[in-house]
Design a protein around this motif. Structure first.
Motif, PDB file in Angstrom:
ATOM      1  N   GLY A  81      29.075  70.651  14.524  1.00 36.12           N
ATOM      2  CA  GLY A  81      29.319  69.922  16.061  1.00 36.12           C
ATOM      3  C   GLY A  81      30.852  69.606  16.703  1.00 36.12           C
ATOM      4  O   GLY A  81      31.278  68.662  17.224  1.00 36.12           O
ATOM      5  N   LEU A  82      31.924  70.718  15.734  1.00 38.14           N
ATOM      6  CA  LEU A  82      32.808  70.266  16.403  1.00 38.14           C
ATOM      7  C   LEU A  82      33.370  71.012  17.529  1.00 38.14           C
ATOM      8  O   LEU A  82      34.524  70.286  18.039  1.00 38.14           O
ATOM      9  CB  LEU A  82      33.674  71.588  15.903  1.00 38.14           C
ATOM     10  N   ASN A  83      32.397  72.212  17.891  1.00 36.34           N
ATOM     11  CA  ASN A  83      33.414  72.533  19.647  1.00 36.34           C
ATOM     12  C   ASN A  83      32.016  71.638  20.755  1.00 36.34           C
ATOM     13  O   ASN A  83      31.638  72.425  21.976  1.00 36.34           O
ATOM     14  CB  ASN A  83      32.824  74.145  19.256  1.00 36.34           C
ATOM     15  N   LYS A 134      23.271  66.926  20.668  1.00 33.66           N
ATOM     16  CA  LYS A 134      23.733  67.346  20.177  1.00 33.66           C
ATOM     17  C   LYS A 134      24.195  67.127  18.721  1.00 33.66           C
ATOM     18  O   LYS A 134      24.918  66.973  17.562  1.00 33.66           O
ATOM     19  CB  LYS A 134      24.371  68.946  20.244  1.00 33.66           C
ATOM     20  N   ILE A 135      26.196  66.696  18.691  1.00 35.88           N
ATOM     21  CA  ILE A 135      26.485  65.697  17.767  1.00 35.88           C
ATOM     22  C   ILE A 135      26.286  65.344  17.348  1.00 35.88           C
ATOM     23  O   ILE A 135      26.109  64.830  16.004  1.00 35.88           O
ATOM     24  CB  ILE A 135      27.550  64.995  19.030  1.00 35.88           C
ATOM     25  N   LEU A 136      25.209  64.422  17.811  1.00 35.62           N
ATOM     26  CA  LEU A 136      23.987  63.937  16.411  1.00 35.62           C
ATOM     27  C   LEU A 136      23.385  63.852  15.802  1.00 35.62           C
ATOM     28  O   LEU A 136      22.768  63.942  14.756  1.00 35.62           O
ATOM     29  CB  LEU A 136      23.507  62.224  17.562  1.00 35.62           C
ATOM     30  N   ALA A 137      22.585  65.734  16.448  1.00 35.93           N
ATOM     31  CA  ALA A 137      21.581  65.865  15.465  1.00 35.93           C
ATOM     32  C   ALA A 137      22.412  66.815  14.290  1.00 35.93           C
ATOM     33  O   ALA A 137      21.982  67.001  13.635  1.00 35.93           O
ATOM     34  CB  ALA A 137      21.269  67.728  16.338  1.00 35.93           C
ATOM     35  N   TYR A 138      24.241  67.345  15.084  1.00 33.05           N
ATOM     36  CA  TYR A 138      24.791  67.463  13.635  1.00 33.05           C
ATOM     37  C   TYR A 138      25.484  66.661  12.568  1.00 33.05           C
ATOM     38  O   TYR A 138      25.573  66.817  10.984  1.00 33.05           O
ATOM     39  CB  TYR A 138      25.918  68.898  14.192  1.00 33.05           C
ATOM     40  N   ARG A 178      36.818  62.671  17.900  1.00 32.54           N
ATOM     41  CA  ARG A 178      37.324  63.123  19.567  1.00 32.54           C
ATOM     42  C   ARG A 178      36.638  62.129  20.461  1.00 32.54           C
ATOM     43  O   ARG A 178      36.765  61.551  21.701  1.00 32.54           O
ATOM     44  CB  ARG A 178      36.668  64.822  19.503  1.00 32.54           C
ATOM     45  N   LEU A 179      35.192  61.748  19.716  1.00 39.03           N
ATOM     46  CA  LEU A 179      34.870  60.623  20.760  1.00 39.03           C
ATOM     47  C   LEU A 179      35.120  59.785  21.070  1.00 39.03           C
ATOM     48  O   LEU A 179      34.931  59.157  22.510  1.00 39.03           O
ATOM     49  CB  LEU A 179      32.846  60.573  20.022  1.00 39.03           C
ATOM     50  N   THR A 180      35.672  58.878  20.216  1.00 36.90           N
ATOM     51  CA  THR A 180      36.336  58.213  20.156  1.00 36.90           C
ATOM     52  C   THR A 180      37.459  57.979  20.691  1.00 36.90           C
ATOM     53  O   THR A 180      37.818  57.106  22.090  1.00 36.90           O
ATOM     54  CB  THR A 180      36.517  57.437  18.859  1.00 36.90           C
ATOM     55  N   TYR A 181      38.520  58.966  21.055  1.00 30.58           N
ATOM     56  CA  TYR A 181      39.438  59.460  21.766  1.00 30.58           C
ATOM     57  C   TYR A 181      39.058  59.513  23.043  1.00 30.58           C
ATOM     58  O   TYR A 181      40.010  58.613  24.628  1.00 30.58           O
ATOM     59  CB  TYR A 181      40.443  60.331  21.258  1.00 30.58           C
ATOM     60  N   ALA A 182      37.883  59.673  23.617  1.00 27.46           N
ATOM     61  CA  ALA A 182      37.452  60.102  24.693  1.00 27.46           C
ATOM     62  C   ALA A 182      37.010  58.889  26.070  1.00 27.46           C
ATOM     63  O   ALA A 182      36.914  59.031  26.552  1.00 27.46           O
ATOM     64  CB  ALA A 182      36.174  61.146  25.475  1.00 27.46           C
ATOM     65  N   THR A 183      36.474  57.643  24.693  1.00 24.46           N
ATOM     66  CA  THR A 183      35.507  56.383  25.055  1.00 24.46           C
ATOM     67  C   THR A 183      36.649  55.402  25.289  1.00 24.46           C
ATOM     68  O   THR A 183      36.682  54.914  26.234  1.00 24.46           O
ATOM     69  CB  THR A 183      34.509  56.281  24.227  1.00 24.46           C
ATOM     70  N   ALA A 184      37.641  54.684  23.951  1.00 23.97           N
ATOM     71  CA  ALA A 184      38.327  54.002  24.237  1.00 23.97           C
ATOM     72  C   ALA A 184      39.668  54.380  24.051  1.00 23.97           C
ATOM     73  O   ALA A 184      40.948  53.304  24.417  1.00 23.97           O
ATOM     74  CB  ALA A 184      38.073  52.968  22.374  1.00 23.97           C
ATOM     75  N   ALA A 242      33.630  65.780   4.865  1.00 19.80           N
ATOM     76  CA  ALA A 242      33.706  65.121   5.875  1.00 19.80           C
ATOM     77  C   ALA A 242      34.902  64.780   6.988  1.00 19.80           C
ATOM     78  O   ALA A 242      34.547  64.060   7.486  1.00 19.80           O
ATOM     79  CB  ALA A 242      33.615  63.552   5.117  1.00 19.80           C
ATOM     80  N   LEU A 243      36.024  64.973   6.502  1.00 22.68           N
ATOM     81  CA  LEU A 243      36.897  65.454   7.493  1.00 22.68           C
ATOM     82  C   LEU A 243      36.121  65.640   9.339  1.00 22.68           C
ATOM     83  O   LEU A 243      36.823  65.489   9.967  1.00 22.68           O
ATOM     84  CB  LEU A 243      37.652  65.912   7.209  1.00 22.68           C
ATOM     85  N   LEU A 244      35.363  67.320   8.369  1.00 23.18           N
ATOM     86  CA  LEU A 244      35.172  67.550   9.755  1.00 23.18           C
ATOM     87  C   LEU A 244      34.689  66.692  11.083  1.00 23.18           C
ATOM     88  O   LEU A 244      34.603  66.588  12.001  1.00 23.18           O
ATOM     89  CB  LEU A 244      34.441  68.923   9.723  1.00 23.18           C
ATOM     90  N   ASN A 245      33.154  66.059  10.332  1.00 20.54           N
ATOM     91  CA  ASN A 245      33.079  65.019  10.965  1.00 20.54           C
ATOM     92  C   ASN A 245      32.984  64.501  11.665  1.00 20.54           C
ATOM     93  O   ASN A 245      33.194  63.119  12.645  1.00 20.54           O
ATOM     94  CB  ASN A 245      31.542  64.711  10.384  1.00 20.54           C
TER      95      ASN A 245
END
Length: 347
Positions: A169-171, A177-181, A295-301, A286-289
């Motif tokens: 899910g990193l890239n 796809k992020i939710l699938a990983y 990253r999503l949090t940063y882009a959103t909020a 778990a740190l990778l997840n």
């Protein structure tokens, strides 16, 4: 899709899973899996386009192969033990066959390749069903046959799934796809604890389903499928930016939120059973997840992305999408941590 047809298909999907949950006979369990698999194909192709047809074909071929392996395991078990009962002790060969078949149905690594591809090609509502409801039946069978399973095979698949779910899910910029990983990684956590405390796997599944349902509903509310479209939600629905922040951190398993409960209890259970290295690997991975959730949090909020002027007033218009279950799902996905002592008595 017309409402009567959709009702029949959804009823068949639910009936197939319920039949698997309630059956004690291997043949009826297999029939339940087949009902479930055949009924969800039209749901995957709800928005008919070549990408959806490709995703549905990949799903069908993978699940049909898994069903064939499961039936082979059932027949082998019948020849070796003479029993159809699901709770009877399985032969080691049969147990390995069934474990592999159920791993294919769940999307565990190394049989995970279909999960991101299928999830990416279908609508958000179909992806929500695929990553939540479709996990219940295979995990219930793993719960029942857990005493007969090969612990080494399970641990290898669990560790590989956690690693693949983190690295894969990193890239990614596509939310599905992020939710699938994320689903692959969560399945790895559940499988890791199945050998030691199968009931704890059910707690993890329940919290995972609540968090994933809440995440998908927030994305459906905004019609967001990419990180870029998600970053513009501060213009359309300002409140959802903070909600996405909270639920993403909960999916990552940060302590004050509900997502921390299963990770805490699973690591505690593994350390009690002298699986220190496995617990360390899972905690570090778990740190990778958490990175791609952040990253999503940063882009959103946490940022205000540039937007066109005609989007500035969208927040004033009423959203026509009815998400009745979203408020309770957000609450349960974030505020269950004080109930951990009560849960630990049950699980």
């Amino acid at each position: 899709m017309k409402p009567p047809i959709l009702t029949i298909i959804m009823f068949t999907i639910m009936s197939g899973t319920i039949m698997v949950l309630m059956s004690s006979h291997w043949l009826t369990i297999w029939i339940g899996f087949e009902m479930n698999m055949l009924a969800i194909i039209p749901i995957l192709m709800k928005k008919f386009n070549p990408r959806a047809v490709e995703a549905a074909t990949k799903y069908f071929l993978t699940q049909a192969t898994a069903s064939m392996l499961l039936m082979l395991g059932i027949i082998t078990n019948l020849l070796l033990t003479g029993q159809w009962a699901a709770l009877s002790t399985l032969d080691p060969i049969t147990s390995n066959m069934m474990t592999v078949a159920l791993a294919m149905k769940l999307g565990l690594s190394p049989f995970h390749f279909w999960v991101p591809e299928v999830t990416q090609g279908i609508p958000l509502s179909s992806g929500m069903i695929l990553l939540t409801w479709q996990k219940i039946a295979p995990l219930s069978i793993l719960y029942q046959i857990s005493p007969s399973m090969n612990p080494h095979l399970l641990m290898i698949m669990a560790s590989m799934s956690i690693l693949v779910g983190g690295w894969g899910g990193l890239n990614q910029t596509q939310l599905r796809k992020i939710l699938a990983y994320s689903s692959i990684a969560h399945m790895g956590w559940m499988i890791a604890v199945t050998m030691f405390n199968p009931t704890l796997m059910l707690l993890n599944l329940t919290i995972y389903i609540m968090m994933t349902l809440g995440t998908f509903m927030l994305f459906m509310l905004n019609s967001s499928t990419t990180t870029l479209s998600l970053s513009l939600t501060w213009n359309k629905l300002p409140l959802t930016t903070s909600l996405i922040l909270i639920i993403m951190l909960s999916l990552g398993g940060l302590p004050p939120l509900s997502g921390f409960i299963p990770k805490w209890m699973i690591i505690h259970e593994l350390t009690k059973n002298n699986m220190i290295s496995m617990a360390m690997l899972m905690a570090i991975t778990a740190l990778l997840n958490l990175f791609f959730y952040m990253r999503l949090t940063y882009a959103t909020a946490l940022t205000m992305f540039p937007s066109t002027n005609n989007m500035k007033i969208k927040w004033q218009f009423e959203n026509t999408k009815n998400m009745t279950l979203l408020p309770p799902l957000i609450v349960t996905s974030t505020m269950l941590l004080p109930l951990t002592p009560m849960m630990s008595t049950f699980f």
